[in-house]
Design a protein around this motif. Structure first.
Motif: not given
Length: 612
Positions: A576-590
Motif C-alpha cells: 500500500i503506497d500513500y503520500a503524506a507531508p514530510s515529518k508527519t508522525s503517525a501510527t499504522i495498525e495492520v
C-alpha cells in the motif's frame, strides 16, 4: 469460471474491484452482447451461482449470443457480494460495477439469484427506494406469459421507501446510482430461460417516468397482475378530500339537528388541538417511562412500543375521568366529529410521506365514518377492532422483517416523530373515549352515581389495557420471536492468536517536502481480510494521496483515523503506497483476519508500525 466461459466461446472482461494496478484481488467478469439500439439491459449474477447452475446459465448466454437482440446486453458475474465477515466498508462486486456506469439514463438492471431453497419471487424494495412501475410490469407480465408461478415479495412498498425495512442490498447499489433495477429469484434454474423473450424484445417505453408509488394486485393465473398507478392514487386522494369537505363542513350542520350540533361544535372546537396536544404529551411521557423500565428489565422493542402506547391510552383515559368530574365531557357526536377531522387529516399527512399509504388511511376513514351509526358499545367495539385491520399487513412485515435498531428508533423517537405517532393512534384513542361515553350514557339511564361512573371508566380502562398487553405478548412471542432472532443472529467471534504468520514493514521516499510511504504486508497463510488503519497526529492530514481508497472515521474525541479499503481474500503479499507531508508522525495498525476450524470464529494477528 473464467476459463469455462472462454472454453464455451465467450470473451469475459475483467473488472478490478480495487484498481491499484499492482496487487491481484478478486474481480468481476463481464460479457457484452451487441443489440439494435443504445438501450442496455444488465443481467447480474453472482459468481458463486455459476458453478452450481452452469448448464442453465450457459444456455441463457448462448441464446443471447446467437439472437438478434433489440438492445445491448451486459451480463455481470459479480465477486464478493456474499462475504463471510461483512462490515460496512466491505467491497462488493455489484456495488463497484453499478458505480462504474457512466450512462445511467439508458440502462436497466435485472438482478438474478438462483436459490433453490426459496420460491421463485420478484423483489422490488430496498432501503428508501423501490423498482419503477414500468419495469415491474414488464417483468411480471413476462413471468405470466411464461406461465411461471411467482410471489411478489415487496408489495407493501411504503415500508421500504420510508427506510423502515432494509430490503435487498444489491438493488440499493443500482438505485443509489439512479439506475432502474429489479431483483429476481429462481427456485428452478431452468426457469431462467423465461428471460430470453425479455432480452430479445426489450424496449424502454415508459422508462422516462419513474413511478414508484403503485399497488400490485395479484389476479391469479388466468389474468395478468393489476397495478394501481400513482396518478390513480392522487385522483382518489383528491376525490376523498373533496367528498370529506362536503360531509364535514356542509352536510353535518344542515337542518334543525345540524343547527344544534353547530352550536356544540363552536362551543367545543378547542378540544381538537387540545386533545391532540395531550396525546402528544402522553407519548413523550410514555417514552420516558419506557426508558426507565428498560433500565431495570430487558425489554424487546415490541414490549417497549406497547408500554408506550398503553401509557398513552391510560393517560387519555385519566383525562376523560377528570373531564367527567369537572363536567366537561364531550358528547358522542363531538368525539365522532373530531375523529373524522383527524382521519381525513391523516389521509393527506401520511400520503405526503408515501402515496400508497393513502389506501390504508382511506380505509380507516371509511370505517370511522360508518362507526358514526354505532348505537351500542358492542357495535363500537367491533368497529374499534376493524379499524386495526388495514394496518395489520404493514405491522406484520415491519415486526417480522425490520432490524431491532430500526424498531427501537420508533420507540425512542424525536418530538416530530411523536407528533406523527400521536396523529396515527389518535383515532383509536378517540374511539376508546367514545366507548367510555357509551358506558356513561348507559350508566345515566340506569341512574348510576358519578362515583360508580368513574369506577366504570377505571375498570373498562384496565380491561382494554389488559387486552392490549395480551396482543403485545402474542405479537412478541409469535411474530417478533426474540428467541428465534437471537438464535439466527450470526455474531462472529474474534480471537487474537499470534502465530507469527503476518509481517508488516514500512519504507519511505522523500521528495520536495512530501514523503511516499510503502506499507508491505506479507502473510504465510491465506487471509480473509486485511485491515490497515492509519492514525495521524493532531491537526495534520496524514494522507495526500493513495492508490487505495480510504475512509475517514472521527472518534468521540474528534480525532480522525484513516482506514484503507481492501477487498476480501487478498493475496498473501500486498503493498500500500500513500503520500503524506514530510515529518508527519503517525501510527499504522495492520490486522489480518484468518479463518479457523471453529464455527463463526476468526483468528487475528496484529502489527503496529510507527511513522516518524
Amino acid at each position: 469460471m473464467e476459463s469455462n466461459l472462454s472454453e464455451n466461446g465467450f470473451s469475459p472482461i475483467q473488472q478490478a474491484l480495487s484498481p491499484t494496478g499492482q496487487d491481484n484481488f478478486a474481480y468481476n467478469l463481464l460479457l457484452n452482447f451487441d443489440g439494435n439500439s443504445s438501450d442496455e439491459v444488465i443481467f447480474c449474477f453472482m459468481q458463486e451461482d455459476f458453478s452450481v447452475n452452469e448448464k442453465a446459465i450457459l444456455d441463457f448466454l448462448s441464446y443471447l449470443k446467437t439472437q438478434s437482440l433489440s438492445c445491448t446486453v451486459t451480463v455481470l458475474f459479480s465477486a464478493l457480494d456474499n462475504s463471510e465477515f461483512d462490515i460496512s466498508n466491505s467491497i462488493k462486486g455489484t456495488e463497484v460495477f453499478a458505480s462504474s456506469i457512466d450512462d445511467t439514463d439508458s440502462c436497466t438492471s435485472i438482478i438474478i439469484n438462483l436459490n433453490p431453497e426459496e420460491n421463485t419471487a420478484i423483489y422490488t424494495g430496498s432501503k428508501k427506494n423501490t423498482s419503477p412501475l414500468w419495469l415491474t410490469r414488464k417483468i411480471t407480465e413476462n413471468f405470466f406469459d411464461s406461465k411461471i408461478n411467482f410471489t411478489f415479495e415487496n408489495r407493501l412498498s411504503a415500508i421500504y421507501r420510508l427506510g423502515i425495512v432494509q430490503g435487498q442490498k444489491r438493488l440499493s447499489y443500482f438505485f443509489e446510482n439512479n439506475i432502474p433495477a429489479i431483483e429476481l429469484n429462481f427456485k428452478h434454474s431452468e426457469d431462467l430461460l423465461c428471460l430470453k423473450k425479455f432480452a430479445e424484445k426489450y424496449d424502454s417505453s415508459g422508462s422516462e417516468e419513474w413511478d414508484k408509488h403503485y399497488i400490485f394486485i395479484n389476479r391469479g393465473t388466468l389474468f395478468k397482475p393489476l397495478f394501481i398507478n400513482e396518478r390513480t392514487i392522487i385522483i382518489s386522494c383528491l376525490s376523498v378530500g373533496i367528498l370529506t369537505i362536503l360531509l364535514l363542513c356542509i352536510f353535518s350542520f344542515l337542518g334543525e339537528y345540524g343547527e344544534r350540533h353547530k352550536y356544540e361544535f363552536i362551543k367545543s372546537s378547542y378540544m381538537i388541538p387540545f386533545t391532540i396536544g395531550l396525546s402528544f404529551i402522553s407519548l413523550l411521557l410514555g417514552q420516558h417511562v419506557v426508558g426507565f423500565l428498560s433500565s431495570i428489565f430487558q425489554l424487546n422493542p415490541i414490549f417497549q412500543y406497547g408500554i408506550k402506547i398503553v401509557f398513552s391510552m391510560f393517560f387519555i383515559s385519566v383525562l376523560f375521568t377528570v373531564q367527567g368530574i369537572l363536567k366537561l365531557s364531550l358528547t358522542a357526536f363531538m368525539y365522532g366529529y373530531i375523529l373524522l377531522v383527524v382521519a381525513i387529516f391523516n389521509i393527506f399527512l401520511f400520503s405526503t410521506r408515501d402515496l400508497t399509504l393513502f389506501v390504508i388511511f382511506a380505509a380507516e376513514y371509511i370505517l370511522i365514518y360508518l362507526s358514526r351509526s354505532a348505537k351500542s358499545l358492542p357495535s363500537l367495539s367491533i368497529f374499534f377492532i376493524l379499524m386495526m385491520m388495514p394496518f395489520v399487513p404493514y405491522g406484520f412485515i415491519i415486526i417480522k422483517s425490520a432490524e431491532e435498531a430500526e424498531l427501537t428508533k420508533t420507540v425512542f423517537t424525536t418530538a416530530s416523530g411523536n407528533i406523527i405517532l400521536s396523529l396515527a393512534i389518535f383515532p383509536f384513542q378517540i374511539t376508546w373515549l367514545r366507548m367510555l361515553v357509551f358506558l356513561n350514557v348507559h350508566a345515566g339511564i340506569k341512574g348510576y352515581t358519578l362515583k360508580r361512573m368513574i369506577y366504570n371508566a377505571i375498570f373498562s380502562t384496565i380491561a382494554i389495557l389488559a387486552f392490549i398487553f395480551a396482543i403485545i405478548f402474542a405479537i412478541s412471542h409469535f411474530i417478533y420471536k426474540p428467541e428465534l432472532r437471537a438464535a439466527q443472529r450470526i455474531e462472529t467471534k474474534i480471537e487474537r492468536d499470534e502465530r507469527f504468520t503476518l509481517s508488516a514493514k514500512l519504507s519511505k521516499d522523500d521528495f520536495l517536502g512530501m514523503t511516499t510511504h510503502h506499507i508491505r504486508i506479507l502473510s504465510d497463510e491465506e487471509a480473509l481480510r486485511y485491515s490497515i488503519v492509519l492514525k495521524g497526529s493532531e491537526n495534520a492530514h496524514p494522507i495526500y494521496d493513495s492508490i487505495y481508497n480510504y475512509t475517514i472515521v472521527t472518534d468521540s474525541n474528534g480525532k480522525d483515523s484513516y482506514s484503507f479499503v481492501i477487498p476480501d481474500y487478498p493475496p498473501k503479499k500486498i503493498t500500500i503506497d500513500y503520500a503524506a507531508p514530510s515529518k508527519t508522525s503517525a501510527t499504522i495498525e495492520v490486522t489480518a483476519f484468518y479463518k479457523t476450524d471453529k464455527k463463526n470464529t476468526l483468528r487475528i494477528e496484529k502489527r503496529e508500525l510507527k511513522v516518524e
